[in-house]
Design an enzyme around this catalytic site. Structure first.
Site: not given
Ligand code: PAF
Length: 283
Positions: A34, A37, A61, A149, A187
Protein backbone atom coordinates in the site's frame (compact mmCIF):
# COMPACT_ATOMS: atom_id res chain seq x y z
CA UNK A 1 13.25 -5.83 -12.12
CA UNK A 2 14.42 -9.29 -11.04
CA UNK A 3 12.30 -11.70 -9.02
CA UNK A 4 14.04 -14.29 -6.83
CA UNK A 5 12.14 -17.18 -5.29
CA UNK A 6 15.17 -18.81 -3.74
CA UNK A 7 17.73 -17.59 -1.22
CA UNK A 8 20.53 -18.55 -3.59
CA UNK A 9 19.18 -16.51 -6.50
CA UNK A 10 18.55 -13.47 -4.27
CA UNK A 11 22.00 -13.68 -2.68
CA UNK A 12 23.71 -14.08 -6.10
CA UNK A 13 21.91 -11.06 -7.58
CA UNK A 14 22.75 -8.94 -4.53
CA UNK A 15 26.40 -10.02 -4.68
CA UNK A 16 26.50 -8.82 -8.29
CA UNK A 17 25.03 -5.46 -7.29
CA UNK A 18 27.63 -5.17 -4.50
CA UNK A 19 30.45 -5.95 -6.94
CA UNK A 20 29.14 -3.00 -8.95
CA UNK A 21 29.53 -0.85 -5.81
CA UNK A 22 25.80 -0.36 -5.38
CA UNK A 23 24.47 0.72 -1.99
CA UNK A 24 21.80 -1.84 -1.06
CA UNK A 25 18.48 -0.59 0.37
CA UNK A 26 16.04 -3.15 1.78
CA UNK A 27 12.28 -2.93 2.36
CA UNK A 28 11.03 -6.08 4.13
CA UNK A 29 7.25 -6.56 3.71
CA UNK A 30 4.52 -9.13 4.04
CA UNK A 31 3.02 -7.99 0.71
CA UNK A 32 -0.48 -6.49 0.26
CA UNK A 33 1.54 -3.42 -0.62
CA UNK A 34 0.00 0.00 0.00
CA UNK A 35 0.95 3.69 0.09
CA UNK A 36 2.99 3.14 3.27
CA UNK A 37 5.20 0.54 1.59
CA UNK A 38 5.42 2.75 -1.52
CA UNK A 39 6.88 5.59 0.51
CA UNK A 40 9.50 3.19 1.99
CA UNK A 41 10.40 2.01 -1.52
CA UNK A 42 10.60 5.59 -2.81
CA UNK A 43 12.94 6.57 0.05
CA UNK A 44 15.14 3.54 -0.62
CA UNK A 45 15.25 4.13 -4.39
CA UNK A 46 16.28 7.77 -3.82
CA UNK A 47 19.01 6.85 -1.34
CA UNK A 48 20.36 3.55 -2.68
CA UNK A 49 21.63 2.28 -6.04
CA UNK A 50 19.87 -1.07 -5.57
CA UNK A 51 16.55 -1.55 -3.78
CA UNK A 52 15.47 -5.01 -2.64
CA UNK A 53 11.90 -5.70 -1.45
CA UNK A 54 10.99 -8.97 0.26
CA UNK A 55 7.44 -10.27 0.22
CA UNK A 56 6.92 -12.98 2.80
CA UNK A 57 3.96 -13.55 5.10
CA UNK A 58 5.97 -14.75 8.07
CA UNK A 59 4.09 -17.48 9.96
CA UNK A 60 6.19 -17.22 13.12
CA UNK A 61 5.00 -13.70 13.97
CA UNK A 62 1.31 -14.67 14.06
CA UNK A 63 -0.34 -16.15 17.15
CA UNK A 64 -2.50 -19.29 16.84
CA UNK A 65 -5.73 -17.26 16.79
CA UNK A 66 -4.40 -14.48 14.56
CA UNK A 67 -4.94 -13.77 10.88
CA UNK A 68 -2.06 -15.69 9.21
CA UNK A 69 -4.41 -17.68 6.96
CA UNK A 70 -6.56 -14.68 6.00
CA UNK A 71 -3.73 -12.16 5.69
CA UNK A 72 -4.23 -10.50 2.27
CA UNK A 73 -2.01 -12.00 -0.44
CA UNK A 74 -1.90 -9.94 -3.63
CA UNK A 75 1.37 -10.99 -5.27
CA UNK A 76 0.76 -10.03 -8.90
CA UNK A 77 -0.44 -6.53 -7.93
CA UNK A 78 2.49 -6.22 -5.47
CA UNK A 79 4.99 -7.03 -8.25
CA UNK A 80 3.44 -4.36 -10.50
CA UNK A 81 3.80 -1.80 -7.69
CA UNK A 82 7.45 -2.76 -7.10
CA UNK A 83 8.20 -2.46 -10.83
CA UNK A 84 6.48 0.93 -10.94
CA UNK A 85 8.50 2.19 -7.95
CA UNK A 86 11.83 1.27 -9.56
CA UNK A 87 12.66 -1.65 -7.28
CA UNK A 88 15.61 -3.73 -8.55
CA UNK A 89 14.91 -7.08 -6.92
CA UNK A 90 11.86 -8.66 -5.27
CA UNK A 91 12.62 -11.61 -3.03
CA UNK A 92 9.56 -13.88 -2.69
CA UNK A 93 10.63 -16.96 -0.74
CA UNK A 94 8.37 -19.83 0.30
CA UNK A 95 7.91 -20.80 3.95
CA UNK A 96 10.06 -23.88 3.22
CA UNK A 97 12.91 -21.69 1.92
CA UNK A 98 12.88 -19.46 4.99
CA UNK A 99 12.28 -22.17 7.60
CA UNK A 100 14.12 -25.05 6.01
CA UNK A 101 16.07 -26.42 8.95
CA UNK A 102 15.32 -27.47 12.51
CA UNK A 103 14.36 -23.88 13.36
CA UNK A 104 15.61 -24.20 16.91
CA UNK A 105 17.26 -20.78 16.84
CA UNK A 106 15.37 -17.63 17.76
CA UNK A 107 16.39 -14.02 18.07
CA UNK A 108 14.76 -12.42 21.08
CA UNK A 109 15.02 -8.81 22.16
CA UNK A 110 14.21 -8.54 25.85
CA UNK A 111 12.39 -5.80 27.76
CA UNK A 112 11.38 -3.66 24.76
CA UNK A 113 9.10 -6.47 23.52
CA UNK A 114 7.08 -6.66 26.75
CA UNK A 115 4.88 -3.52 26.67
CA UNK A 116 2.40 -2.33 24.00
CA UNK A 117 1.75 -5.03 21.35
CA UNK A 118 4.00 -7.47 23.25
CA UNK A 119 1.36 -7.67 26.00
CA UNK A 120 -1.33 -8.82 23.57
CA UNK A 121 0.71 -10.74 20.99
CA UNK A 122 3.02 -13.10 22.92
CA UNK A 123 5.87 -14.32 20.72
CA UNK A 124 5.07 -11.85 17.94
CA UNK A 125 8.31 -9.90 18.21
CA UNK A 126 10.42 -13.07 18.43
CA UNK A 127 8.96 -13.98 15.03
CA UNK A 128 9.71 -10.50 13.67
CA UNK A 129 13.29 -10.32 14.96
CA UNK A 130 14.06 -13.88 13.84
CA UNK A 131 12.76 -13.38 10.30
CA UNK A 132 14.42 -9.97 9.99
CA UNK A 133 17.75 -11.39 11.21
CA UNK A 134 17.46 -14.13 8.55
CA UNK A 135 16.49 -11.63 5.84
CA UNK A 136 19.30 -9.24 6.84
CA UNK A 137 21.78 -12.13 6.55
CA UNK A 138 20.49 -13.02 3.08
CA UNK A 139 20.15 -9.48 1.68
CA UNK A 140 23.09 -7.94 3.56
CA UNK A 141 21.72 -4.40 3.07
CA UNK A 142 23.35 -1.09 3.95
CA UNK A 143 19.98 0.39 4.92
CA UNK A 144 16.64 -1.19 5.89
CA UNK A 145 13.46 0.89 5.85
CA UNK A 146 10.53 0.55 8.28
CA UNK A 147 7.42 2.61 9.01
CA UNK A 148 6.86 4.70 12.14
CA UNK A 149 3.33 3.23 12.36
CA UNK A 150 4.96 0.08 13.75
CA UNK A 151 6.96 2.15 16.24
CA UNK A 152 7.69 -0.69 18.64
CA UNK A 153 8.84 -2.95 15.77
CA UNK A 154 11.29 -0.27 14.59
CA UNK A 155 12.68 0.27 18.12
CA UNK A 156 13.05 -3.49 18.70
CA UNK A 157 14.79 -4.01 15.34
CA UNK A 158 17.15 -1.06 15.91
CA UNK A 159 18.13 -2.63 19.21
CA UNK A 160 18.66 -6.05 17.60
CA UNK A 161 20.85 -4.52 14.88
CA UNK A 162 22.87 -2.63 17.48
CA UNK A 163 23.19 -5.52 19.97
CA UNK A 164 24.14 -8.12 17.35
CA UNK A 165 26.39 -5.85 15.24
CA UNK A 166 24.46 -6.22 12.00
CA UNK A 167 26.37 -3.98 9.56
CA UNK A 168 23.34 -1.93 8.49
CA UNK A 169 21.35 1.14 9.50
CA UNK A 170 17.63 1.07 10.14
CA UNK A 171 15.75 4.08 8.83
CA UNK A 172 12.29 4.80 10.24
CA UNK A 173 10.01 6.64 7.79
CA UNK A 174 6.90 8.69 8.66
CA UNK A 175 3.46 7.08 8.94
CA UNK A 176 1.42 7.50 5.75
CA UNK A 177 -2.21 8.44 6.33
CA UNK A 178 -5.41 8.49 4.33
CA UNK A 179 -6.97 11.95 3.82
CA UNK A 180 -9.11 11.48 6.94
CA UNK A 181 -6.07 10.62 9.08
CA UNK A 182 -6.41 6.83 9.25
CA UNK A 183 -2.93 5.28 9.17
CA UNK A 184 -2.52 3.20 6.01
CA UNK A 185 -2.31 -0.53 6.85
CA UNK A 186 -2.85 -3.85 5.08
CA UNK A 187 -5.36 -4.69 7.82
CA UNK A 188 -7.61 -1.73 6.86
CA UNK A 189 -8.92 -4.17 4.22
CA UNK A 190 -10.78 -6.02 6.99
CA UNK A 191 -12.92 -2.96 7.88
CA UNK A 192 -16.59 -2.90 6.85
CA UNK A 193 -17.69 0.42 5.27
CA UNK A 194 -19.22 1.47 8.62
CA UNK A 195 -16.07 0.56 10.61
CA UNK A 196 -13.96 2.38 7.98
CA UNK A 197 -16.04 5.51 8.59
CA UNK A 198 -15.38 5.28 12.33
CA UNK A 199 -11.68 4.30 12.27
CA UNK A 200 -10.22 7.84 11.78
CA UNK A 201 -11.26 8.46 15.40
CA UNK A 202 -7.93 6.85 16.37
CA UNK A 203 -5.79 9.59 14.84
CA UNK A 204 -8.27 12.24 15.96
CA UNK A 205 -7.77 11.05 19.56
CA UNK A 206 -3.99 11.17 19.17
CA UNK A 207 -4.18 14.71 17.74
CA UNK A 208 -6.39 15.80 20.65
CA UNK A 209 -3.76 14.38 23.00
CA UNK A 210 -1.05 16.37 21.22
CA UNK A 211 -3.12 19.57 21.60
CA UNK A 212 -3.67 18.87 25.27
CA UNK A 213 0.08 18.44 25.82
CA UNK A 214 0.86 21.58 23.82
CA UNK A 215 -1.50 23.52 26.07
CA UNK A 216 0.45 22.38 29.12
CA UNK A 217 -1.07 19.09 30.34
CA UNK A 218 1.64 16.69 31.50
CA UNK A 219 -0.24 14.08 33.52
CA UNK A 220 -0.41 10.93 31.39
CA UNK A 221 -3.54 9.50 33.11
CA UNK A 222 -5.40 12.68 32.19
CA UNK A 223 -4.20 12.42 28.57
CA UNK A 224 -5.09 8.70 28.34
CA UNK A 225 -8.61 9.48 29.61
CA UNK A 226 -9.01 12.10 26.89
CA UNK A 227 -7.86 9.59 24.21
CA UNK A 228 -10.19 6.91 25.60
CA UNK A 229 -13.21 9.26 25.66
CA UNK A 230 -12.61 10.27 22.04
CA UNK A 231 -12.12 6.71 20.74
CA UNK A 232 -15.16 5.41 22.64
CA UNK A 233 -17.34 7.76 20.61
CA UNK A 234 -16.92 5.24 17.76
CA UNK A 235 -19.53 2.53 18.40
CA UNK A 236 -17.46 -0.31 16.88
CA UNK A 237 -14.17 0.54 18.59
CA UNK A 238 -12.79 -1.77 21.26
CA UNK A 239 -9.66 -0.33 22.85
CA UNK A 240 -6.85 -2.82 23.47
CA UNK A 241 -4.31 -0.38 24.89
CA UNK A 242 -3.55 3.30 25.24
CA UNK A 243 0.01 3.78 26.47
CA UNK A 244 2.28 6.75 27.00
CA UNK A 245 5.93 5.79 27.22
CA UNK A 246 9.48 7.06 26.99
CA UNK A 247 10.24 6.77 23.25
CA UNK A 248 13.68 5.21 23.87
CA UNK A 249 13.22 2.80 26.79
CA UNK A 250 9.48 2.13 26.28
CA UNK A 251 8.99 2.62 30.02
CA UNK A 252 5.63 4.05 31.10
CA UNK A 253 5.60 7.70 32.08
CA UNK A 254 3.55 9.37 34.82
CA UNK A 255 4.21 12.77 33.32
CA UNK A 256 5.16 13.75 29.78
CA UNK A 257 8.93 14.24 29.62
CA UNK A 258 11.41 14.41 26.73
CA UNK A 259 10.77 12.15 23.73
CA UNK A 260 7.42 10.50 24.37
CA UNK A 261 5.55 7.83 22.41
CA UNK A 262 1.76 7.81 22.62
CA UNK A 263 0.59 4.50 21.16
CA UNK A 264 -2.80 2.83 20.83
CA UNK A 265 -4.25 -0.44 19.57
CA UNK A 266 -7.94 -0.55 18.76
CA UNK A 267 -10.06 -3.42 17.46
CA UNK A 268 -12.73 -2.72 14.87
CA UNK A 269 -14.29 -6.15 14.40
CA UNK A 270 -11.53 -8.42 13.05
CA UNK A 271 -9.25 -5.46 12.25
CA UNK A 272 -6.65 -4.73 14.92
CA UNK A 273 -5.41 -1.22 14.16
CA UNK A 274 -2.36 0.36 15.75
CA UNK A 275 -1.21 3.96 15.57
CA UNK A 276 1.04 6.35 17.47
CA UNK A 277 2.49 9.84 17.66
CA UNK A 278 5.86 11.01 18.92
CA UNK A 279 6.04 14.12 21.08
CA UNK A 280 9.27 15.89 22.00
CA UNK A 281 8.80 18.30 24.89
CA UNK A 282 12.57 18.94 25.31
CA UNK A 283 12.22 18.90 29.09
O1 PAF B 1 6.16 -4.99 9.22
C1 PAF B 1 6.04 -6.06 8.58
O2 PAF B 1 5.43 -6.11 7.51
C2 PAF B 1 6.67 -7.33 9.14
O3 PAF B 1 6.60 -7.36 10.52
C3 PAF B 1 8.10 -7.55 8.66
C4 PAF B 1 9.04 -6.47 9.16
C5 PAF B 1 8.14 -7.59 7.13
C6 PAF B 1 8.64 -8.89 9.17
O4 PAF B 1 7.89 -9.96 8.70
Amino acid sequence: MEIAKTIKKAADLIKTARRRNKIIGFVPTMGALHKGHCSLMETSVKKCGCTVVSIFVNPTQFGPREDFKNYPRTLSKDLEICEDKGVDLVFVPTVKQMYHGKNLTWVKVEKLTLPLCGRFRPGHFDGVTTICAKLFNIVNPDFAFFGQKDAQQAIVLKTMVDDLNFPLKIITCPTIREKDGLAVSSRNKYLTPEQRKQAPVIYKALCNARNLIQSGTKNTERIKTEIKNTIEKAASAEIQYIDILDAGSLEELENIKGKTLIAVAVLFGPARLIDNILIDTKS
